[in-house]
Design a protein around this motif. Structure first.
Motif, short mmCIF file in Angstrom:
data_model
loop_
_atom_site.label_atom_id
_atom_site.label_comp_id
_atom_site.label_asym_id
_atom_site.label_seq_id
_atom_site.Cartn_x
_atom_site.Cartn_y
_atom_site.Cartn_z
N SER A 27 0.72 -1.39 -0.07
CA SER A 27 -0.02 -0.13 0.16
C SER A 27 0.90 1.25 0.09
CB SER A 27 -0.79 -0.13 1.51
OG SER A 27 -1.26 1.15 1.46
N THR A 28 0.52 2.38 -0.75
CA THR A 28 1.33 3.46 -0.88
C THR A 28 1.22 4.09 0.44
OG1 THR A 28 -0.47 4.84 -2.03
CG2 THR A 28 1.51 3.93 -3.32
N GLN A 51 -0.85 -2.31 -6.12
CA GLN A 51 -0.86 -2.30 -4.76
C GLN A 51 -1.42 -3.78 -4.65
OE1 GLN A 51 -1.48 1.91 -2.50
NE2 GLN A 51 -3.43 1.11 -3.58
N ARG A 55 -5.68 -0.20 0.63
CA ARG A 55 -6.88 -0.19 1.71
C ARG A 55 -7.69 1.06 1.26
NH1 ARG A 55 -2.41 -0.18 5.10
NH2 ARG A 55 -2.57 2.16 5.30
N ARG A 57 -11.49 3.25 2.88
CA ARG A 57 -12.28 3.69 3.97
C ARG A 57 -12.88 2.30 4.60
NH1 ARG A 57 -16.16 6.85 3.16
NH2 ARG A 57 -16.21 7.57 5.19
N LYS A 121 -18.51 5.48 -9.00
CA LYS A 121 -17.13 5.71 -8.33
C LYS A 121 -16.00 5.63 -9.05
CE LYS A 121 -14.55 5.08 -4.06
NZ LYS A 121 -14.80 5.08 -2.51
C1 BTN Z 1 -11.86 5.05 -0.26
O1 BTN Z 1 -12.49 4.05 0.20
O2 BTN Z 1 -12.58 5.36 -1.00
C2 BTN Z 1 -10.43 5.36 -0.22
C3 BTN Z 1 -9.63 4.44 -1.29
C4 BTN Z 1 -8.14 5.21 -1.38
C5 BTN Z 1 -7.21 4.12 -1.94
C6 BTN Z 1 -5.81 4.89 -1.77
S1 BTN Z 1 -5.01 4.18 -3.42
C7 BTN Z 1 -3.39 4.71 -2.89
C8 BTN Z 1 -3.50 4.70 -1.20
N1 BTN Z 1 -3.06 3.33 -0.88
C9 BTN Z 1 -3.86 2.72 -0.35
O3 BTN Z 1 -3.92 1.51 0.18
N2 BTN Z 1 -5.25 3.42 -0.21
C10 BTN Z 1 -5.18 4.85 -0.86
#
Ligand code: BTN
Length: 284
Positions: A27-28, A51, A55, A57, A121
């Protein structure tokens, strides 16, 4: 974690110090938090082609194959943790504006920070924060944007509600990840500075003009609380949703997942009240 190298986007910026590109990471946000722990400067950016443990929300998995823009910005704002969510509003404006710069595509924001095109989305933002006492030590703003991944390749629970930039452009249109990244970074710098210099009310005002939510009937799921339903009457000066229930009570919603259950009858774009907001500069 594979093959880090510095990405040069040819940007002139006061904020961004270094953009580190990886072909694959878990994950970044994880990489960014590790770097922040090691003391890297505000404005360091981590971007990855893919990735393996992206992750979203509310503890959701964020599917991140090749064909998306997955990146995280490290920030060290001098604020109390309670104000950190204001930065996600600035980020969602930046992503929405950058999409708009792309050959006339119009995106909207679904509270608090889902990025939609034609009600589906296309991107999201995950802010994670490390605190020290009552101050923010650092925070990371993770942004995911689906550029070319066919939504049918996403897990079944999201494939019907997801879209991509490519599927909203004419077939064959070239999409440059780096160009979109540069555009989002530029816009984010503008709105992050605006937030720091002029305060949240300027951000919220801009955000409302990009949001699809005021005037609509919604349901808010925020377990373990009971789901709530009502019509969104406004977003308050802290970024919370105000919803009117069928019993005519106005509830303030600060977290949760919103589902729109009915189309808007509200004139669009949304009218922003012209009364001044009673919050001090930089702290509202
Ligand atoms: C959401 O649930 O809408 C938020 C998503 C966020 C995804 C980004 S991708 C780059 C960064 N690294 C992750 O693991 N998640 C965020």
């Amino acid at each position: 974690m594979k093959n880090p190298h510095t990405l040069d986007l040819g940007m002139k910026s006061e904020l961004y110090k270094k953009i580190i590109h990886y072909s694959e990471v878990k994950s970044t946000n994880d990489i960014a938090m590790d770097l922040a722990e090691q003391g890297v400067e505000e404005g360091t950016v981590v971007v990855a082609d893919t990735q393996t443990e992206g992750r979203g929300r509310a503890g959701r998995t964020w599917s991140s194959p090749v064909g998306g823009l997955w990146f995280t910005i490290i920030l060290r704002p001098d604020i109390e943790p309670v104000y950190a969510h204001q930065i996600t509003f600035a980020a969602s404006i930046a992503v929405t504006t950058a999409i708009g710069n792309l050959r006339g595509l119009q995106a909207q924001i679904k509270w608090p920070n889902d990025i939609l095109i034609k009600e589906k989305k296309v991107g999201g933002i995950l802010l994670e924060i490390a605190t020290s006492g009552s101050t923010v030590e650092y925070l990371v703003v993770g942004i995911g944007l689906n550029l070319t991944v066919d939504p049918h390749h996403f897990p079944p629970e999201v494939s019907n509600i997801a879209t991509s930039i490519a599927s909203n452009l004419r077939p064959g249109t070239k999409i440059s990840r780096d160009e979109i990244l540069r555009s989002i970074l530029r816009e984010f710098e503008v709105y992050y500075q605006l937030l720091k210099q002029k305060g949240f009310r300027h951000i919220i005002q801009k955000w409302k003009g990009m949001s699809n939510i005021v005037g609509r009937e919604i349901r808010v799921d925020d377990p373990p609380n009971e789901p709530m339903e009502g019509k969104v009457v406004d977003i308050d000066t802290t970024g919370a949703l105000l919803i009117r229930t069928s019993k005519n009570a106005v509830l303030r919603v600060v977290s949760g997942t919103v589902t729109i259950v009915e189309r808007s009858d509200w004139p669009w774009p949304i009218r922003v009240p012209s009364v001044p907001f009673p919050f001090p500069k930089g702290k509202d």
